[in-house]
Design a protein around this motif. Structure first.
Motif, mmCIF file in Angstrom:
data_model
loop_
_atom_site.group_PDB
_atom_site.id
_atom_site.type_symbol
_atom_site.label_atom_id
_atom_site.label_comp_id
_atom_site.label_asym_id
_atom_site.label_seq_id
_atom_site.Cartn_x
_atom_site.Cartn_y
_atom_site.Cartn_z
ATOM 1 N N ASP A 51 51.139 66.249 40.619
ATOM 2 C CA ASP A 51 51.893 65.423 40.392
ATOM 3 C C ASP A 51 53.253 65.541 40.813
ATOM 4 O O ASP A 51 53.548 66.395 41.688
ATOM 5 C CB ASP A 51 52.091 65.219 38.796
ATOM 6 N N LYS A 52 54.418 64.298 40.397
ATOM 7 C CA LYS A 52 55.515 64.704 41.384
ATOM 8 C C LYS A 52 56.302 66.085 40.593
ATOM 9 O O LYS A 52 56.943 66.404 41.537
ATOM 10 C CB LYS A 52 56.218 63.418 40.851
ATOM 11 N N ASP A 53 56.100 66.456 39.517
ATOM 12 C CA ASP A 53 56.798 67.612 39.091
ATOM 13 C C ASP A 53 56.502 68.834 39.966
ATOM 14 O O ASP A 53 57.227 69.769 40.020
ATOM 15 C CB ASP A 53 56.402 67.875 37.786
ATOM 16 N N ALA A 54 55.061 68.786 40.061
ATOM 17 C CA ALA A 54 54.801 69.971 40.771
ATOM 18 C C ALA A 54 55.158 69.980 42.224
ATOM 19 O O ALA A 54 55.369 70.855 42.878
ATOM 20 C CB ALA A 54 53.111 70.044 40.920
ATOM 21 N N MET A 55 55.224 68.675 42.841
ATOM 22 C CA MET A 55 55.802 68.456 44.146
ATOM 23 C C MET A 55 57.359 68.956 44.267
ATOM 24 O O MET A 55 57.629 69.560 45.057
ATOM 25 C CB MET A 55 55.812 67.021 44.691
ATOM 26 N N VAL A 56 58.012 68.605 43.146
ATOM 27 C CA VAL A 56 59.411 69.036 43.266
ATOM 28 C C VAL A 56 59.614 70.614 42.933
ATOM 29 O O VAL A 56 60.417 71.006 43.838
ATOM 30 C CB VAL A 56 60.213 68.416 42.095
ATOM 31 N N SER A 57 58.625 71.277 42.197
ATOM 32 C CA SER A 57 58.606 72.671 42.173
ATOM 33 C C SER A 57 58.481 73.255 43.518
ATOM 34 O O SER A 57 59.267 74.141 44.052
ATOM 35 C CB SER A 57 57.789 72.937 41.107
ATOM 36 N N ALA A 58 57.257 72.793 44.190
ATOM 37 C CA ALA A 58 56.987 73.320 45.573
ATOM 38 C C ALA A 58 58.277 72.995 46.546
ATOM 39 O O ALA A 58 58.300 73.775 47.473
ATOM 40 C CB ALA A 58 55.771 72.658 46.031
ATOM 41 N N MET A 59 58.975 71.848 46.367
ATOM 42 C CA MET A 59 60.154 71.614 47.430
ATOM 43 C C MET A 59 61.142 72.504 47.102
ATOM 44 O O MET A 59 61.704 73.095 47.940
ATOM 45 C CB MET A 59 60.612 70.166 46.956
ATOM 46 N N TRP A 96 70.439 67.951 46.940
ATOM 47 C CA TRP A 96 69.622 67.329 45.761
ATOM 48 C C TRP A 96 69.041 68.495 44.952
ATOM 49 O O TRP A 96 68.815 68.440 43.668
ATOM 50 C CB TRP A 96 68.328 66.463 46.329
ATOM 51 N N ALA A 97 68.770 69.662 45.474
ATOM 52 C CA ALA A 97 68.389 70.916 44.795
ATOM 53 C C ALA A 97 69.235 71.706 44.014
ATOM 54 O O ALA A 97 68.738 72.355 43.059
ATOM 55 C CB ALA A 97 67.616 71.777 45.835
#
Length: 203
Positions: A51-59, A96-97
């Motif tokens: 999901d997007k949350d996992a995507m952001v965490s990986a980013m 953004w991070a």
């Protein structure tokens, strides 16, 4: 014959997501837009990130992994100078991070190893665990704040046309002094970093 598209991998998905966030902000990142950028359907992305949350965490992990943490054996002061300079550069590219790193804290293996490596440098140099924690917090607060101000200055309009110079005598004086002395954000960063490193020196 059409060129063969490179296979879709988790790394390729994360890098494409980073490009969108860097150029347009995190709010612009959606699975649909990411799929479009990669030439695939949004559904195919879920094979690589749930999901997007996992995507952001990986980013965020990818961002942290770019920050230089010198190995033990390098003097603590040089190590912290290099880390701070590297963090400033990396976070300047991925501004953004900044808020998310504070919001989500130090979680996940990449961020935990990063924290452990920084603490290891300080503890090896003779800092107590309390001193190391204070040093880490203070240095990161300085770097994050400096990057936020740099980003703000880049986004600020050159001439907002809202208030005349005669109504802002002190700011006008400051602006003139900055122009006269060739004010440098690099010099300000180095000066502030030196002050902090002098203050936390356990010797």
């Amino acid at each position: 014959m059409a060129p063969t598209r490179p296979p879709l991998t988790r790394d390729r998905v994360i890098r494409a997501a980073l490009e969108i966030a860097d150029q347009h902000g995190l709010d612009a990142l959606t699975m649909r837009r990411l799929g479009s950028e990669l030439g695939v359907t949004a559904m195919s992305l879920y094979k690589h990130v749930p999901d997007k949350d996992a995507m952001v965490s990986a980013m965020l992990d990818h961002v942290i992994a770019q920050i230089d943490v010198p190995a033990e054996g390098v003097g603590w002061r040089e190590a912290m100078e290099r880390r701070a300079a590297s963090a400033r550069t990396v976070l300047g590219r991925h501004s953004w991070a900044l808020g998310l790193l504070e919001e989500r804290g130090v979680t996940g293996p990449v961020r935990l190893r990063y924290l452990d490596a920084v603490l290891g440098v300080l503890l090896t140099a003779g800092f107590s665990i309390e001193e190391a924690a204070h040093a880490f917090w203070l240095l990161d607060s300085f770097v994050y704040g400096h990057v936020l101000q740099e980003v703000g200055l880049r986004q600020q309009s050159d001439d907002d046309g809202q208030v005349g110079a005669d109504e802002l005598p002190h700011l006008t004086r400051l602006r003139d002094a900055m122009e006269r002395t060739r004010f440098s954000l690099d010099q300000e960063f180095d000066r502030g970093l030196r002050v902090i490193l002098d203050a936390i020196d356990p010797g």
